[in-house]
Design a protein around this motif. Structure first.
Motif, PDB file in Angstrom:
ATOM      1  N   ALA A 161      15.958 -17.961  -6.124  1.00  0.00           N
ATOM      2  CA  ALA A 161      16.569 -16.661  -6.410  1.00  0.00           C
ATOM      3  C   ALA A 161      15.647 -15.796  -7.261  1.00  0.00           C
ATOM      4  O   ALA A 161      15.494 -14.588  -7.006  1.00  0.00           O
ATOM      5  CB  ALA A 161      17.907 -16.866  -7.120  1.00  0.00           C
ATOM      6  N   ILE A 162      15.016 -16.378  -8.276  1.00  0.00           N
ATOM      7  CA  ILE A 162      14.089 -15.628  -9.134  1.00  0.00           C
ATOM      8  C   ILE A 162      12.886 -15.156  -8.307  1.00  0.00           C
ATOM      9  O   ILE A 162      12.484 -13.981  -8.374  1.00  0.00           O
ATOM     10  CB  ILE A 162      13.607 -16.509 -10.307  1.00  0.00           C
ATOM     11  N   ALA A 163      12.304 -16.061  -7.538  1.00  0.00           N
ATOM     12  CA  ALA A 163      11.117 -15.723  -6.763  1.00  0.00           C
ATOM     13  C   ALA A 163      11.411 -14.642  -5.729  1.00  0.00           C
ATOM     14  O   ALA A 163      10.585 -13.733  -5.517  1.00  0.00           O
ATOM     15  CB  ALA A 163      10.579 -16.977  -6.081  1.00  0.00           C
ATOM     16  N   LYS A 164      12.540 -14.709  -5.079  1.00  0.00           N
ATOM     17  CA  LYS A 164      12.903 -13.707  -4.076  1.00  0.00           C
ATOM     18  C   LYS A 164      13.070 -12.340  -4.715  1.00  0.00           C
ATOM     19  O   LYS A 164      12.624 -11.320  -4.174  1.00  0.00           O
ATOM     20  CB  LYS A 164      14.192 -14.131  -3.370  1.00  0.00           C
ATOM     21  N   ALA A 165      13.694 -12.297  -5.905  1.00  0.00           N
ATOM     22  CA  ALA A 165      13.947 -11.022  -6.570  1.00  0.00           C
ATOM     23  C   ALA A 165      12.669 -10.365  -7.071  1.00  0.00           C
ATOM     24  O   ALA A 165      12.577  -9.130  -7.128  1.00  0.00           O
ATOM     25  CB  ALA A 165      14.917 -11.233  -7.736  1.00  0.00           C
ATOM     26  N   LEU A 166      11.664 -11.164  -7.432  1.00  0.00           N
ATOM     27  CA  LEU A 166      10.479 -10.623  -8.109  1.00  0.00           C
ATOM     28  C   LEU A 166       9.184 -10.778  -7.309  1.00  0.00           C
ATOM     29  O   LEU A 166       8.101 -10.531  -7.843  1.00  0.00           O
ATOM     30  CB  LEU A 166      10.308 -11.311  -9.469  1.00  0.00           C
ATOM     31  N   ALA A 167       9.283 -11.132  -6.053  1.00  0.00           N
ATOM     32  CA  ALA A 167       8.092 -11.453  -5.266  1.00  0.00           C
ATOM     33  C   ALA A 167       7.069 -10.323  -5.247  1.00  0.00           C
ATOM     34  O   ALA A 167       5.859 -10.578  -5.209  1.00  0.00           O
ATOM     35  CB  ALA A 167       8.489 -11.822  -3.836  1.00  0.00           C
ATOM     36  N   ASP A 168       7.526  -9.078  -5.277  1.00  0.00           N
ATOM     37  CA  ASP A 168       6.601  -7.939  -5.179  1.00  0.00           C
ATOM     38  C   ASP A 168       6.204  -7.366  -6.534  1.00  0.00           C
ATOM     39  O   ASP A 168       5.473  -6.373  -6.586  1.00  0.00           O
ATOM     40  CB  ASP A 168       7.236  -6.828  -4.334  1.00  0.00           C
ATOM     41  N   ARG A 236       1.831 -16.389  -3.961  1.00  0.00           N
ATOM     42  CA  ARG A 236       0.659 -16.283  -4.835  1.00  0.00           C
ATOM     43  C   ARG A 236       0.940 -16.352  -6.330  1.00  0.00           C
ATOM     44  O   ARG A 236       0.007 -16.327  -7.127  1.00  0.00           O
ATOM     45  CB  ARG A 236      -0.088 -14.983  -4.537  1.00  0.00           C
ATOM     46  N   ARG A 237       2.190 -16.439  -6.738  1.00  0.00           N
ATOM     47  CA  ARG A 237       2.487 -16.453  -8.166  1.00  0.00           C
ATOM     48  C   ARG A 237       1.954 -17.732  -8.817  1.00  0.00           C
ATOM     49  O   ARG A 237       2.086 -18.824  -8.266  1.00  0.00           O
ATOM     50  CB  ARG A 237       3.992 -16.371  -8.405  1.00  0.00           C
ATOM     51  N   LEU A 238       1.413 -17.591 -10.009  1.00  0.00           N
ATOM     52  CA  LEU A 238       0.951 -18.762 -10.741  1.00  0.00           C
ATOM     53  C   LEU A 238       2.138 -19.594 -11.212  1.00  0.00           C
ATOM     54  O   LEU A 238       3.155 -19.051 -11.658  1.00  0.00           O
ATOM     55  CB  LEU A 238       0.097 -18.333 -11.936  1.00  0.00           C
ATOM     56  N   ILE A 239       1.992 -20.911 -11.131  1.00  0.00           N
ATOM     57  CA  ILE A 239       3.072 -21.827 -11.505  1.00  0.00           C
ATOM     58  C   ILE A 239       2.535 -22.854 -12.491  1.00  0.00           C
ATOM     59  O   ILE A 239       1.433 -23.391 -12.327  1.00  0.00           O
ATOM     60  CB  ILE A 239       3.651 -22.537 -10.267  1.00  0.00           C
ATOM     61  N   THR A 240       3.329 -23.125 -13.530  1.00  0.00           N
ATOM     62  CA  THR A 240       2.957 -24.107 -14.547  1.00  0.00           C
ATOM     63  C   THR A 240       4.210 -24.801 -15.062  1.00  0.00           C
ATOM     64  O   THR A 240       5.320 -24.531 -14.609  1.00  0.00           O
ATOM     65  CB  THR A 240       2.187 -23.412 -15.703  1.00  0.00           C
TER      66      THR A 240
END
Length: 370
Positions: A161-168, A236-240
């Protein structure tokens, strides 16, 4: 917040014709050397330097006040920007973003996007840390009642849900999958670690029954499930992951997530490190354990168990390994804290003074960050 103290200098600065708009936001990526970060649009070096905005000085979590006191959030972010931050780490509570194992909270997702847009306007990036269950009373009963598989699936739905909302949105530096995860050695009853700091449970278990499984394999499986949920919407978002520190003597027996186990699954390594007074060598030895061929960010650092002078020495030493540093800011301005400061205010004042002095962006071009 002292609105007058903030607004007057800005108005004067603007009237004189010298006000500068924040640079256009650009996605951040790992540099080709796999040791640092760059802006995607220009390939310019980017060094994370900022604050954990995990709570305010009234011990309120962000979701407690960002609806009715949005102006406070705006002021705090401007204050952090003016102090020199380019990254702010926020901590999202699972129960505030998921209304069921599969349904997300549309209102809070919209507020999160609003916060990202504010950050972009200010030239700040967000380190979004998720799955918080910091305050026990706020954890949904249905969430605690889920078994391991169902809980992991609900957590993956949170990240989807977070990734879909902020992908752009370019204003998100990274997603930190969870704060300080641990794996118990034996079967336990609670998902939260019993230790609480100021009433907040910052450490949580990923499983309640390891069932003789390898801890590193549990960590890999969980990380891959969360990452896959994000990658469905954002490639492409960085993940940690925000990892607890490991003392060299305890490295093999650690039940926390360890960098060597996740070096292929994370874009960069995050460690939470609080050097102890007169033990800077120990802190450096710990930091070196997190140097596994990926950029390293000290995602939490503060003069908690050392002096600000010693902490400054450590930060300078850590440049040989670390690629970013994130301290703390809880919403009280320097002016507000200087009037009869208590112990916490004194530590924060010392930290903010150090933060301004050591800002990598103010270092001479001939002085390397690493």
């Amino acid at each position: 917040m002292n609105r007058f103290a903030i607004l007057v200098p800005l108005l004067i600065f603007s009237a004189c014709g010298f006000a500068q708009a924040a640079p256009a936001p650009s996605f951040i990526k790992v540099a080709p050397d796999n040791r640092s970060f760059i802006r995607e649009s220009t390939n310019a070096k980017f060094t994370p330097w900022g604050f954990n905005y995990d709570r305010d000085h009234k011990l309120r979590l962000l979701e407690d006040y960002w609806e009715k006191e949005w102006s406070v959030v705006e002021e705090d972010f401007r204050e952090m920007r003016d102090l020199g931050a380019n990254v702010v780490r926020i901590h999202l509570q699972f129960g505030k973003f998921m209304t069921s194992p599969t349904e997300s909270n549309a209102q809070n997702l919209a507020r999160l996007e609003k916060l990202v847009r504010l950050s972009e306007e200010l030239g700040i990036y967000l380190d979004i840390t998720g799955l918080g269950a910091y305050r026990k009373r706020d954890v949904p009963k249905w969430y605690d009642a889920l078994d391991e598989n169902a809980r992991w699936e609900a957590q993956a739905n949170f990240w989807a849900a977070i990734a879909k909302a902020l992908a752009d949105r370019p204003g998100v530096f990274c997603y930190d999958l969870v704060n300080e995860p641990v794996i118990p050695a034996n079967k336990i009853d609670d998902w939260l670690h019993p230790f609480a700091l100021a009433g907040f449970h910052y450490v949580q278990y990923i499983v309640r029954d390891p069932a003789a499984r390898d801890a590193n394999e549990i960590a890999r499986q969980w990380t891959r499930q969360m990452t896959a949920a994000i990658r469905k919407h954002d490639a492409r978002r960085l993940i940690t992951v925000g990892m607890l520190p490991i003392k060299p003597a305890d490295a093999k027996a650690s039940r926390g997530f360890v960098p060597v186990a996740l070096q292929s699954d994370l874009d960069f390594i995050s460690v939470h490190l609080y050097p102890e007074t007169k033990k800077l060598d120990d802190a450096m030895a710990t930091l070196k354990l997190f140097d596994v061929g990926k950029p390293v960010v000290i995602e939490e650092i503060f003069p908690l168990t050392t002096t600000s002078k010693e902490l400054g020495v450590f930060i300078e030493q850590s440049r040989a390994v670390a690629d970013g540093w994130i301290g703390f800011y809880w919403g009280k301005t320097v002016a507000e804290m200087k009037d009869e400061p208590g112990p916490v205010d004194k530590s924060m004042l010392a930290w903010l003074d150090l933060f301004k002095k050591l800002n990598p962006s103010s270092r001479p071009a001939t002085s390397p960050i690493r």
